[in-house]
Design a protein around this motif. Structure first.
Motif: not given
Length: 123
Positions: A48-58
């Motif tokens: 498995h792969v874990h990722s942390l992503v910052n994304y725009p709320p829209k």
């Protein structure tokens, strides 16, 4: 907004190696940029792969997630890594249809980054 994704390999097969985990990092970064998002952290284990992503709320998280899974699976399988070819059938997808996506609004981002960094990355 930050979200923590976990992608699981098909049949929970141990197919990822340190070398292979380098590919998703590049692929996820590029795909995130297409969505005006940012890959903050990525690591994983053999299945498995874990990722942390910052994304725009829209943005719909599901759209980003499906794109990350689809693009990474397709491009990684295209490279024909031996460990993947041995453990997954030719037409089989790399990733399971299951995934986890959790909002990180209440947790300190550094704690989540630390959790992802502490995955037992394969050799």
């Amino acid at each position: 907004m930050h979200v923590h994704f976990v992608f699981v390999t098909r049949y929970r097969r141990d197919v990822f190696t340190r070398e292979i985990l380098g590919d998703p990092h590049h692929i996820f970064s590029t795909t995130c940029a297409d969505f005006e998002a940012e890959l903050v952290e990525l690591d994983g284990e053999e299945d498995h792969v874990h990722s942390l992503v910052n994304y725009p709320p829209k943005m719909a998280v599901s759209a980003l997630l499906n794109s990350l899974k689809g693009v990474s699976s397709r491009l990684i399988r295209k490279t024909n890594y031996l460990s993947i070819c041995k453990k997954l059938w030719r037409g089989s997808s790399l990733s399971s249809p299951c995934y986890f996506a959790g909002s990180c609004g209440g947790a300190p981002i550094e704690i989540i980054r630390q959790y992802i960094e502490q995955q037992q990355t394969p050799h």
